[in-house]
Design an enzyme around this catalytic site. Sequence first.
Site, PDB file in Angstrom:
ATOM      1  N   TYR A  96       0.847  -1.192   0.000  1.00  0.00           N
ATOM      2  CA  TYR A  96       0.000   0.000   0.000  1.00  0.00           C
ATOM      3  C   TYR A  96       0.880   1.237   0.000  1.00  0.00           C
ATOM      4  CZ  TYR A  96       0.714   0.638   5.067  1.00  0.00           C
ATOM      5  OH  TYR A  96       1.254   0.837   6.305  1.00  0.00           O
ATOM      6  N   CYS A  97       0.298   2.334  -0.457  1.00  0.00           N
ATOM      7  CA  CYS A  97       0.951   3.641  -0.399  1.00  0.00           C
ATOM      8  C   CYS A  97      -0.111   4.614   0.108  1.00  0.00           C
ATOM      9  CB  CYS A  97       1.525   4.046  -1.759  1.00  0.00           C
ATOM     10  SG  CYS A  97       0.275   4.265  -3.031  1.00  0.00           S
ATOM     11  N   GLN A  98      -0.009   5.870  -0.227  1.00  0.00           N
ATOM     12  CA  GLN A  98      -0.989   6.844   0.262  1.00  0.00           C
ATOM     13  C   GLN A  98      -2.312   6.748  -0.502  1.00  0.00           C
ATOM     14  OE1 GLN A  98      -0.456   8.566   2.995  1.00  0.00           O
ATOM     15  NE2 GLN A  98      -2.454   9.525   2.950  1.00  0.00           N
ATOM     16  N   GLY A 121      -2.583   4.700  -3.780  1.00  0.00           N
ATOM     17  CA  GLY A 121      -2.659   3.548  -4.682  1.00  0.00           C
ATOM     18  C   GLY A 121      -1.786   3.674  -5.914  1.00  0.00           C
ATOM     19  N   TYR A 153      -3.629   4.041   1.757  1.00  0.00           N
ATOM     20  CA  TYR A 153      -3.814   4.285   3.184  1.00  0.00           C
ATOM     21  C   TYR A 153      -4.998   5.201   3.449  1.00  0.00           C
ATOM     22  CZ  TYR A 153      -2.475   4.962   8.072  1.00  0.00           C
ATOM     23  OH  TYR A 153      -2.471   4.976   9.448  1.00  0.00           O
TER      24      TYR A 153
END
Length: 114
Positions: free
Chosen positions: A80-82, A84, A109
């Site tokens: 995951y990142c902030q 996608g 996230y």
Amino acid sequence: MSILDFLFKKSTDSDAIKIIDAEAYKKAISRDKVQLVDVRTPREFRSGHINNAKNIDFFQGASFNDAFSKMNKTQPVYLYCQSGNRSQKAARKLVKMGFTQIYDLKGGYRAWNA
């Protein structure tokens, strides 16, 4: 998947990458010990992250590659990142590195905290 999606699928897409929503992601990572990776920057990670996630910054090319080269390529990886975007780029890199089961948190996230 429609026939048009199939015919015009980007060559960088892979069946190894699955994008799943926050509810499915939560269930999946709660089952067993999983390879859970936050590909955001250390600063973003410190501002909040999913429990038991390992921080491997996508923007740190050599460190990124080195960290993933030590992971089990036959076991699922949950990214995951902030939002996608970075995690999708990271997922494509992982496919090239030989990973076969990659799960990406849809919406990143932000979706986790929504």
